[in-house]
Write a protein that holds these residues in place. Sequence first.
Motif, PDB file in Angstrom:
ATOM      1  N   PHE A  94     -16.877  31.976   0.765  1.00  0.00           N
ATOM      2  CA  PHE A  94     -15.919  32.247   1.839  1.00  0.00           C
ATOM      3  C   PHE A  94     -16.527  33.176   2.883  1.00  0.00           C
ATOM      4  N   ARG A 113      -9.997  38.806   7.635  1.00  0.00           N
ATOM      5  CA  ARG A 113      -9.284  38.071   6.590  1.00  0.00           C
ATOM      6  C   ARG A 113     -10.221  37.078   5.899  1.00  0.00           C
ATOM      7  N   PRO A 114     -10.098  36.962   4.536  1.00  0.00           N
ATOM      8  CA  PRO A 114     -10.978  36.017   3.825  1.00  0.00           C
ATOM      9  C   PRO A 114     -10.499  34.579   3.992  1.00  0.00           C
ATOM     10  N   LEU A 148      -9.694  26.012   7.620  1.00  0.00           N
ATOM     11  CA  LEU A 148      -8.325  25.481   7.657  1.00  0.00           C
ATOM     12  C   LEU A 148      -7.422  26.520   7.005  1.00  0.00           C
ATOM     13  N   ARG A 155      -3.299  28.531   6.732  1.00  0.00           N
ATOM     14  CA  ARG A 155      -1.866  28.624   7.046  1.00  0.00           C
ATOM     15  C   ARG A 155      -1.636  29.937   7.779  1.00  0.00           C
ATOM     16  N   PRO A 174      -0.312  38.717  10.639  1.00  0.00           N
ATOM     17  CA  PRO A 174      -1.025  39.073  11.871  1.00  0.00           C
ATOM     18  C   PRO A 174      -2.473  38.583  11.936  1.00  0.00           C
ATOM     19  N   GLY A 175      -3.198  38.638  10.811  1.00  0.00           N
ATOM     20  CA  GLY A 175      -4.614  38.225  10.838  1.00  0.00           C
ATOM     21  C   GLY A 175      -4.753  36.744  11.155  1.00  0.00           C
ATOM     22  N   THR A 176      -3.978  35.916  10.462  1.00  0.00           N
ATOM     23  CA  THR A 176      -4.065  34.469  10.688  1.00  0.00           C
ATOM     24  C   THR A 176      -3.404  34.079  12.021  1.00  0.00           C
ATOM     25  N   GLN A 177      -2.421  34.874  12.477  1.00  0.00           N
ATOM     26  CA  GLN A 177      -1.833  34.601  13.812  1.00  0.00           C
ATOM     27  C   GLN A 177      -2.887  34.802  14.896  1.00  0.00           C
ATOM     28  N   PRO A 235      -8.975  23.555   1.169  1.00  0.00           N
ATOM     29  CA  PRO A 235     -10.230  23.665   1.932  1.00  0.00           C
ATOM     30  C   PRO A 235     -11.520  23.693   1.118  1.00  0.00           C
ATOM     31  N   ALA A 267      -5.858  39.841  -2.159  1.00  0.00           N
ATOM     32  CA  ALA A 267      -5.921  40.565  -0.886  1.00  0.00           C
ATOM     33  C   ALA A 267      -7.264  41.287  -0.842  1.00  0.00           C
TER      34      ALA A 267
HETATM   35  C1  LIG Z   1     -11.575  33.947  -1.136  1.00  0.00           C
HETATM   36  C2  LIG Z   1     -10.333  33.583  -0.344  1.00  0.00           C
HETATM   37  C3  LIG Z   1     -10.309  32.399   0.365  1.00  0.00           C
HETATM   38  C4  LIG Z   1      -9.160  32.052   1.108  1.00  0.00           C
HETATM   39  N1  LIG Z   1      -9.162  30.878   1.777  1.00  0.00           N
HETATM   40  C5  LIG Z   1      -8.072  30.512   2.471  1.00  0.00           C
HETATM   41  C6  LIG Z   1      -8.064  29.277   3.192  1.00  0.00           C
HETATM   42  O1  LIG Z   1      -9.048  28.506   3.200  1.00  0.00           O
HETATM   43  N2  LIG Z   1      -6.936  28.971   3.899  1.00  0.00           N
HETATM   44  C7  LIG Z   1      -5.841  29.812   3.916  1.00  0.00           C
HETATM   45  O2  LIG Z   1      -4.829  29.471   4.550  1.00  0.00           O
HETATM   46  N3  LIG Z   1      -5.825  30.978   3.244  1.00  0.00           N
HETATM   47  C8  LIG Z   1      -6.920  31.365   2.534  1.00  0.00           C
HETATM   48  N4  LIG Z   1      -6.911  32.573   1.886  1.00  0.00           N
HETATM   49  C9  LIG Z   1      -5.731  33.460   2.024  1.00  0.00           C
HETATM   50  C10 LIG Z   1      -5.839  34.245   3.352  1.00  0.00           C
HETATM   51  O3  LIG Z   1      -6.912  35.155   3.240  1.00  0.00           O
HETATM   52  C11 LIG Z   1      -4.541  35.015   3.621  1.00  0.00           C
HETATM   53  O4  LIG Z   1      -3.490  34.121   3.859  1.00  0.00           O
HETATM   54  C12 LIG Z   1      -4.716  35.920   4.860  1.00  0.00           C
HETATM   55  O5  LIG Z   1      -5.611  36.980   4.549  1.00  0.00           O
HETATM   56  C13 LIG Z   1      -3.383  36.487   5.303  1.00  0.00           C
HETATM   57  O6  LIG Z   1      -3.616  37.416   6.356  1.00  0.00           O
HETATM   58  P1  LIG Z   1      -2.511  37.712   7.453  1.00  0.00           P
HETATM   59  O7  LIG Z   1      -2.905  38.940   8.190  1.00  0.00           O
HETATM   60  O8  LIG Z   1      -2.266  36.504   8.296  1.00  0.00           O
HETATM   61  O9  LIG Z   1      -1.204  37.933   6.640  1.00  0.00           O
HETATM   62  P2  LIG Z   1      -0.775  39.256   5.813  1.00  0.00           P
HETATM   63  O10 LIG Z   1       0.230  40.012   6.629  1.00  0.00           O
HETATM   64  O11 LIG Z   1      -1.975  39.979   5.326  1.00  0.00           O
HETATM   65  O12 LIG Z   1      -0.065  38.563   4.589  1.00  0.00           O
HETATM   66  C14 LIG Z   1       1.044  37.678   4.784  1.00  0.00           C
HETATM   67  C15 LIG Z   1       1.560  37.262   3.430  1.00  0.00           C
HETATM   68  O13 LIG Z   1       0.513  36.592   2.686  1.00  0.00           O
HETATM   69  C16 LIG Z   1       0.211  37.334   1.495  1.00  0.00           C
HETATM   70  N5  LIG Z   1      -1.251  37.355   1.339  1.00  0.00           N
HETATM   71  C17 LIG Z   1      -2.131  38.006   2.107  1.00  0.00           C
HETATM   72  N6  LIG Z   1      -3.392  37.810   1.670  1.00  0.00           N
HETATM   73  C18 LIG Z   1      -3.284  37.009   0.593  1.00  0.00           C
HETATM   74  C19 LIG Z   1      -4.208  36.459  -0.311  1.00  0.00           C
HETATM   75  N7  LIG Z   1      -5.517  36.656  -0.209  1.00  0.00           N
HETATM   76  N8  LIG Z   1      -3.739  35.703  -1.313  1.00  0.00           N
HETATM   77  C20 LIG Z   1      -2.431  35.468  -1.446  1.00  0.00           C
HETATM   78  N9  LIG Z   1      -1.498  35.959  -0.630  1.00  0.00           N
HETATM   79  C21 LIG Z   1      -1.923  36.725   0.375  1.00  0.00           C
HETATM   80  C22 LIG Z   1       0.748  38.718   1.700  1.00  0.00           C
HETATM   81  O14 LIG Z   1       1.127  39.319   0.474  1.00  0.00           O
HETATM   82  C23 LIG Z   1       1.969  38.446   2.557  1.00  0.00           C
HETATM   83  O15 LIG Z   1       3.057  38.020   1.793  1.00  0.00           O
HETATM   84  C24 LIG Z   1      -8.042  32.931   1.135  1.00  0.00           C
HETATM   85  C25 LIG Z   1      -8.072  34.123   0.399  1.00  0.00           C
HETATM   86  C26 LIG Z   1      -9.204  34.451  -0.319  1.00  0.00           C
HETATM   87  C27 LIG Z   1      -9.250  35.720  -1.084  1.00  0.00           C
END
Ligand SMILES: Cc1cc2nc3c(=O)[nH]c(=O)nc-3n(C[C@H](O)[C@H](O)[C@H](O)COP(=O)(O)OP(=O)(O)OC[C@H]3O[C@@H](n4cnc5c(N)ncnc54)[C@H](O)[C@@H]3O)c2cc1C
Length: 260
Positions: free
Chosen positions: A36, A51-52, A67, A69, A73-76, A116, A215
């Motif tokens: 990742f 964000r990972p 790809l 969801r 804030p990070g994914t936005q 993905p 996380a």
């Molecule tokens: C190794 C790895 C690979 C990943 N690959 C993908 C990918 O290919 N596609 C994808 O859509 N997502 C993936 N994720 C998850 C993605 O990292 C989180 O959705 C993202 O960090 C959320 O950040 P945010 O700032 O948008 O939301 P935040 O505000 O940080 O979180 C929003 C919500 O998502 C939850 N959340 C946050 N991070 C994670 C996490 N790592 N696992 C489970 N729930 C979480 C929080 O508890 C909260 O409820 C991956 C995570 C890891 C650790």
Amino acid sequence: MKPQEIRVVERLQPAPDCVELVTEFPDDELPAPGQFYMLSAGDGRDTYLPRPLSFYRTFSPRRLSFLFRVVGPGTQALAALRARDRLQAMGPLGQGFPLPEHPLRAVLVGGGVGVPPLWSLGRALQERGCQVTALIGARTRSGLLGQAELEALGMRVLTATDDGSRGHHGPVTDLLAGLDADAVFACGPEPMLGAVQSFAASRPVPDTYLALEAAMACGYGVCLGCAVERAKPDPELGPYGTYARVCREGPVFRWDEVKL
Ligand SMILES: Cc1cc2nc3c(=O)[nH]c(=O)nc-3n(C[C@H](O)[C@H](O)[C@H](O)COP(=O)(O)OP(=O)(O)OC[C@H]3O[C@@H](n4cnc5c(N)ncnc54)[C@H](O)[C@@H]3O)c2cc1C
Ligand code: FES
């Protein structure tokens, strides 16, 4: 490892709440399936931690897509990027899926945005002569990701939805029961990974591997924020042997290595 600046080449929207960013890297270091990157939008001075995200498709050694969801804030911020925008990427990070030395019957199980890492894995398994079946699941049919892309690689794809709107009505892991598998590779929500663990134990299928999510703050083993409990402590690591870091020892673990 320092973040590098990469460029968005194309932005796709495969589902209402999901975005695929095709990006171009300055160098041609191809990641291994299951690895990742830590991604952040902007110039690296933004408020949010990176964000990972697993990489999804590879189009050339420099061109990879992600790809994801949009959940917070990070994914936005990542989803707001457009073609020619720049972002920061650190990676490839972590341990990917182990690839077999001999052809075998492989089953991939992906739930939601767990799909993905399975695209590049499926392709690598096919290149090794494996017969690959992909099982993809989601709450409803609009959340089923990657079906056409996996089918385009030539693999059989079976689907499942919680509401029965497409494919099997129920958990995607129900589909495992009807298949002969020498190896299983899974990525998705924790309850799905738990069901794959139970399948691996009961069948048994020792070569079952799970890609975990946690996380993450740093992404390279320093903050310990991503620790998960090992099924059996590693005595060689002393007090640190009870836990494994998803970012460093993972994200891929053998099914019996970790407690979910
Ligand atoms: C190794 C790895 C690979 C990943 N690959 C993908 C990918 O290919 N596609 C994808 O859509 N997502 C993936 N994720 C998850 C993605 O990292 C989180 O959705 C993202 O960090 C959320 O950040 P945010 O700032 O948008 O939301 P935040 O505000 O940080 O979180 C929003 C919500 O998502 C939850 N959340 C946050 N991070 C994670 C996490 N790592 N696992 C489970 N729930 C979480 C929080 O508890 C909260 O409820 C991956 C995570 C890891 C650790
Ligand atoms: S995210 Fe910092 S140790 Fe894993």
